[in-house]
Design a protein around this motif. Structure first.
Motif, PDB file in Angstrom:
ATOM      1  N   GLY A   1       0.592  -1.196   0.066  1.00 19.70           N
ATOM      2  CA  GLY A   1       0.204  -0.156   0.006  1.00 19.70           C
ATOM      3  C   GLY A   1       0.982   1.232  -0.007  1.00 19.70           C
ATOM      4  O   GLY A   1       0.165   2.529  -0.089  1.00 19.70           O
ATOM      5  N   SER A   2       2.108   1.124   0.298  1.00 22.72           N
ATOM      6  CA  SER A   2       3.132   2.145   0.257  1.00 22.72           C
ATOM      7  C   SER A   2       3.478   2.771  -0.965  1.00 22.72           C
ATOM      8  O   SER A   2       3.604   1.888  -1.864  1.00 22.72           O
ATOM      9  CB  SER A   2       4.347   2.006   1.008  1.00 22.72           C
ATOM     10  N   THR A   3       3.313   4.067  -1.503  1.00 24.18           N
ATOM     11  CA  THR A   3       3.982   4.478  -2.831  1.00 24.18           C
ATOM     12  C   THR A   3       5.586   4.287  -2.973  1.00 24.18           C
ATOM     13  O   THR A   3       6.016   4.596  -4.075  1.00 24.18           O
ATOM     14  CB  THR A   3       3.430   5.755  -3.242  1.00 24.18           C
ATOM     15  N   GLY A   4       6.286   4.063  -1.867  1.00 24.46           N
ATOM     16  CA  GLY A   4       7.496   3.990  -1.988  1.00 24.46           C
ATOM     17  C   GLY A   4       8.474   5.455  -1.810  1.00 24.46           C
ATOM     18  O   GLY A   4       7.860   6.491  -1.911  1.00 24.46           O
ATOM     19  N   SER A   5       9.617   5.249  -1.784  1.00 26.05           N
ATOM     20  CA  SER A   5      10.331   6.400  -1.799  1.00 26.05           C
ATOM     21  C   SER A   5      11.224   6.556  -3.195  1.00 26.05           C
ATOM     22  O   SER A   5      10.861   5.996  -4.306  1.00 26.05           O
ATOM     23  CB  SER A   5      11.296   6.404  -0.665  1.00 26.05           C
ATOM     24  N   SER A   6      12.383   6.940  -3.129  1.00 24.04           N
ATOM     25  CA  SER A   6      13.194   7.081  -4.363  1.00 24.04           C
ATOM     26  C   SER A   6      14.304   6.133  -4.664  1.00 24.04           C
ATOM     27  O   SER A   6      15.247   6.284  -5.229  1.00 24.04           O
ATOM     28  CB  SER A   6      14.067   8.355  -4.065  1.00 24.04           C
ATOM     29  N   THR A   7      13.838   4.814  -4.237  1.00 24.93           N
ATOM     30  CA  THR A   7      14.873   3.618  -4.490  1.00 24.93           C
ATOM     31  C   THR A   7      14.386   3.025  -5.882  1.00 24.93           C
ATOM     32  O   THR A   7      13.128   2.263  -5.708  1.00 24.93           O
ATOM     33  CB  THR A   7      14.599   2.461  -3.356  1.00 24.93           C
ATOM     34  N   PHE A   8      14.936   3.247  -6.911  1.00 26.96           N
ATOM     35  CA  PHE A   8      14.569   2.687  -8.013  1.00 26.96           C
ATOM     36  C   PHE A   8      15.549   1.760  -8.551  1.00 26.96           C
ATOM     37  O   PHE A   8      16.700   2.050  -8.361  1.00 26.96           O
ATOM     38  CB  PHE A   8      14.103   3.620  -9.336  1.00 26.96           C
ATOM     39  N   ALA A   9      14.959   0.884  -9.602  1.00 26.41           N
ATOM     40  CA  ALA A   9      16.177   0.174 -10.346  1.00 26.41           C
ATOM     41  C   ALA A   9      16.893   0.969 -11.348  1.00 26.41           C
ATOM     42  O   ALA A   9      16.178   1.776 -12.020  1.00 26.41           O
ATOM     43  CB  ALA A   9      15.256  -1.088 -11.188  1.00 26.41           C
ATOM     44  N   VAL A  10      18.010   1.093 -11.441  1.00 27.62           N
ATOM     45  CA  VAL A  10      19.015   1.628 -12.118  1.00 27.62           C
ATOM     46  C   VAL A  10      20.126   0.683 -12.775  1.00 27.62           C
ATOM     47  O   VAL A  10      20.476  -0.179 -12.505  1.00 27.62           O
ATOM     48  CB  VAL A  10      19.652   3.052 -11.199  1.00 27.62           C
ATOM     49  N   GLY A  11      20.829   1.496 -13.877  1.00 28.79           N
ATOM     50  CA  GLY A  11      21.981   0.687 -14.395  1.00 28.79           C
ATOM     51  C   GLY A  11      21.456  -0.576 -15.237  1.00 28.79           C
ATOM     52  O   GLY A  11      20.423  -0.555 -15.458  1.00 28.79           O
ATOM     53  N   PRO A  12      22.283  -1.503 -15.238  1.00 28.39           N
ATOM     54  CA  PRO A  12      21.621  -2.671 -15.876  1.00 28.39           C
ATOM     55  C   PRO A  12      20.592  -3.335 -15.192  1.00 28.39           C
ATOM     56  O   PRO A  12      19.881  -4.307 -16.137  1.00 28.39           O
ATOM     57  CB  PRO A  12      22.989  -3.923 -15.926  1.00 28.39           C
ATOM     58  N   LEU A  13      20.265  -2.855 -14.159  1.00 28.84           N
ATOM     59  CA  LEU A  13      18.781  -3.799 -13.512  1.00 28.84           C
ATOM     60  C   LEU A  13      17.811  -3.026 -13.966  1.00 28.84           C
ATOM     61  O   LEU A  13      16.726  -3.579 -14.003  1.00 28.84           O
ATOM     62  CB  LEU A  13      18.959  -3.491 -11.889  1.00 28.84           C
ATOM     63  N   LYS A  14      17.728  -1.727 -14.666  1.00 30.95           N
ATOM     64  CA  LYS A  14      16.846  -1.034 -15.459  1.00 30.95           C
ATOM     65  C   LYS A  14      16.385  -1.543 -16.635  1.00 30.95           C
ATOM     66  O   LYS A  14      17.374  -1.100 -17.776  1.00 30.95           O
ATOM     67  CB  LYS A  14      16.888   0.504 -15.464  1.00 30.95           C
ATOM     68  N   VAL A  15      15.469  -2.341 -16.988  1.00 30.71           N
ATOM     69  CA  VAL A  15      15.091  -2.986 -18.243  1.00 30.71           C
ATOM     70  C   VAL A  15      14.427  -1.602 -19.025  1.00 30.71           C
ATOM     71  O   VAL A  15      14.652  -1.515 -20.229  1.00 30.71           O
ATOM     72  CB  VAL A  15      14.307  -4.181 -18.405  1.00 30.71           C
ATOM     73  N   GLY A  16      13.902  -0.795 -18.377  1.00 28.40           N
ATOM     74  CA  GLY A  16      13.265   0.256 -18.873  1.00 28.40           C
ATOM     75  C   GLY A  16      11.741   0.069 -19.617  1.00 28.40           C
ATOM     76  O   GLY A  16      11.191  -1.082 -19.458  1.00 28.40           O
ATOM     77  N   THR A  17      11.388   1.089 -20.316  1.00 29.71           N
ATOM     78  CA  THR A  17      10.065   0.944 -20.758  1.00 29.71           C
ATOM     79  C   THR A  17      10.094   0.736 -22.308  1.00 29.71           C
ATOM     80  O   THR A  17       9.156   0.344 -22.975  1.00 29.71           O
ATOM     81  CB  THR A  17       9.248   2.165 -20.513  1.00 29.71           C
ATOM     82  N   ASP A  18      11.326   0.868 -22.922  1.00 28.54           N
ATOM     83  CA  ASP A  18      11.492   0.509 -24.201  1.00 28.54           C
ATOM     84  C   ASP A  18      11.870  -0.904 -24.484  1.00 28.54           C
ATOM     85  O   ASP A  18      13.149  -1.061 -24.322  1.00 28.54           O
ATOM     86  CB  ASP A  18      12.335   1.674 -24.817  1.00 28.54           C
ATOM     87  N   LEU A  19      11.182  -1.692 -24.923  1.00 30.66           N
ATOM     88  CA  LEU A  19      11.435  -3.072 -24.874  1.00 30.66           C
ATOM     89  C   LEU A  19      11.924  -3.531 -26.296  1.00 30.66           C
ATOM     90  O   LEU A  19      11.969  -4.744 -26.663  1.00 30.66           O
ATOM     91  CB  LEU A  19      10.199  -3.989 -24.383  1.00 30.66           C
ATOM     92  N   SER A  20      12.031  -2.561 -27.144  1.00 32.60           N
ATOM     93  CA  SER A  20      12.379  -2.794 -28.570  1.00 32.60           C
ATOM     94  C   SER A  20      13.781  -3.579 -28.730  1.00 32.60           C
ATOM     95  O   SER A  20      14.109  -4.098 -29.719  1.00 32.60           O
ATOM     96  CB  SER A  20      12.184  -1.608 -29.294  1.00 32.60           C
ATOM     97  N   HIS A  21      14.724  -3.286 -27.920  1.00 32.44           N
ATOM     98  CA  HIS A  21      15.866  -3.669 -27.854  1.00 32.44           C
ATOM     99  C   HIS A  21      16.195  -4.834 -26.866  1.00 32.44           C
ATOM    100  O   HIS A  21      17.316  -4.950 -26.228  1.00 32.44           O
ATOM    101  CB  HIS A  21      16.977  -2.666 -27.722  1.00 32.44           C
ATOM    102  N   ASN A  22      15.034  -5.487 -26.328  1.00 34.36           N
ATOM    103  CA  ASN A  22      15.126  -6.641 -25.492  1.00 34.36           C
ATOM    104  C   ASN A  22      14.338  -7.772 -26.209  1.00 34.36           C
ATOM    105  O   ASN A  22      13.637  -7.712 -26.959  1.00 34.36           O
ATOM    106  CB  ASN A  22      14.420  -6.318 -24.305  1.00 34.36           C
ATOM    107  N   HIS A  23      14.840  -9.227 -25.688  1.00 31.82           N
ATOM    108  CA  HIS A  23      14.166 -10.368 -26.181  1.00 31.82           C
ATOM    109  C   HIS A  23      12.720 -10.171 -26.238  1.00 31.82           C
ATOM    110  O   HIS A  23      12.279  -9.694 -24.882  1.00 31.82           O
ATOM    111  CB  HIS A  23      14.697 -11.665 -25.522  1.00 31.82           C
ATOM    112  N   PRO A  24      11.976 -10.380 -27.220  1.00 28.68           N
ATOM    113  CA  PRO A  24      10.503 -10.143 -27.018  1.00 28.68           C
ATOM    114  C   PRO A  24       9.879 -11.073 -25.963  1.00 28.68           C
ATOM    115  O   PRO A  24      10.322 -12.056 -25.789  1.00 28.68           O
ATOM    116  CB  PRO A  24       9.932 -10.660 -28.480  1.00 28.68           C
ATOM    117  N   VAL A  25       8.937 -10.575 -25.178  1.00 34.53           N
ATOM    118  CA  VAL A  25       8.221 -11.081 -24.323  1.00 34.53           C
ATOM    119  C   VAL A  25       6.674 -11.002 -24.892  1.00 34.53           C
ATOM    120  O   VAL A  25       5.966  -9.997 -25.386  1.00 34.53           O
ATOM    121  CB  VAL A  25       8.267 -10.718 -22.688  1.00 34.53           C
TER     122      VAL A  25
END
Ligand code: HEC
Ligand code: HEC
Ligand code: HEC
Ligand code: HEC
Length: 216
Positions: free
Chosen positions: A113-137
């Motif tokens: 239920g918490s919206t969380g704070s400023s801990t986000f996935a960064v670097g290689p852990l961040k697949v991102g929202t552009d999946l065009s350069h990732n194996h299709p899913v």
């Protein structure tokens, strides 16, 4: 058999089970957040699952007692002029649960239920929202695709790397390729059997993971 011998056996069994629990797969892996400052309860499962009042999973592919805020991003999907699959769409919930931390738009500690704070996935852990350069899913992988493509193994046949399971039963989620086709979210770190480097379900030595599906 003496009573002492039986008690001895019982003690041995109990200690073996306890030992197993202490070294359960996920404990100490990349997905064990129990020692993170942001997991105040020091639990392992809680950032992802909750036993009661979990997210409603009606109409979803896979939201197992889900406790983490889901991403609402619109993703750019994979495309190429050699891709045969025609239904690569927005990620299904099975992949969305991963992207809810790995697209970098939702805080890691946005759960319960918490919206969380400023801990986000960064670097290689961040697949991102552009999946065009990732194996299709999130697309269907059936015999129809195999016939059209010519370079894929039939998902209904078992491949040795899957230890008797078929691609369909061992890797696909409702007949689709998802993040969980290649990754085991609960995998142990350093488990040589599955090459849990990057939590993979099949070893990448000799590209065995890729060759489980691709006939190249
Ligand atoms: C980082 C997130 C995360 C954590 C932490 C996590 N899980 Fe999961 N769990 C998932 C996802 C994602 C799935 C769906 C699995 C899939 O798609 O293959 C799942 C599925 C499950 C399932 C149903 C399918 C199965 O594999 O049996 C159970 C039961 C489960 N988890 C238990 C647990 C328990 C118990 C813990 C803590 C010891 C835990 N999980 C920790 C993400 C997580
Ligand atoms: C609660 C947030 C969260 C969820 C949900 C989640 N992850 Fe992660 N994942 C992380 C974080 C944070 C790390 C980095 C941990 C570390 O620093 O070792 C990570 C690490 C990884 C790694 C790299 C492991 C390594 O040892 O290099 C892979 C691969 C991965 N996750 C895949 C997935 C997949 C696939 C799913 C869905 C089935 C998923 N994750 C769900 C937060 C999450
Ligand atoms: C076809 C198989 C496959 C699929 C599908 C897949 N991955 Fe991966 N993923 C891999 C492999 C292989 C690696 C390791 C790459 C390497 O080490 O160079 C990896 C690495 C990762 C890493 C670790 C990156 C790093 O360098 O630490 C994360 C995080 C990750 N994947 C998340 C995801 C998410 C989220 C999805 C779904 C959107 C997904 N993966 C779908 C095969 C796959
Ligand atoms: C679970 C099965 C599975 C695994 C594992 C897998 N793939 Fe795939 N992959 C597919 C399917 C099915 C397609 C869609 C093929 C098509 O429609 O042309 C695909 C698509 C691709 C494409 C895009 C093809 C194109 O025409 O644009 C490439 C490249 C690829 N995979 C490489 C890999 C590599 C490299 C690995 C190992 C890291 C891997 N795959 C692991 C099933 C898998």
């Amino acid at each position: 058999m003496s009573k002492n011998f039986l008690i001895g056996l019982l003690v041995l069994a109990v200690s073996l089970i306890a030992g197993d629990l202490a070294f359960a797969k996920i404990t100490g892996s990349g997905h064990d957040f129990s020692s993170q400052a942001w997991e105040l309860n020091q639990e392992i499962c809680f950032p992802c699952h909750i036993p009661h009042n979990a997210m409603a999973n009606t109409g979803q592919d896979r939201l197992p007692l889900w406790n983490h805020a889901l991403t609402t991003a619109t993703f750019i999907t994979y495309s190429s002029d050699t891709l045969v699959a025609e239904d690569v769409g927005q990620p299904s919930s099975s992949s969305k649960v991963c992207l809810s931390c790995h697209d970098g738009t939702v805080a890691l500690n946005a759960f319960g239920g918490s919206t969380g704070s400023s801990t986000f996935a960064v670097g290689p852990l961040k697949v991102g929202t552009d999946l065009s350069h990732n194996h299709p899913v999130s697309f269907t992988y059936t015999a129809t695709l195999v016939n059209k493509d010519g370079g894929l193994n039939d998902p209904s046949t078992s491949v040795s790397a899957l230890g008797g399971q078929t691609i369909d039963s061992g890797m696909l989620i409702k007949g689709k390729v998802e993040c969980s086709s290649c990754h085991d979210v609960h995998a142990a770190k350093g488990n040589a059997q599955t090459d849990s480097r990057k939590l993979l379900v099949v070893s990448m030595v000799q590209s065995e993971l890729c060759l489980t599906c691709h006939k190249k």
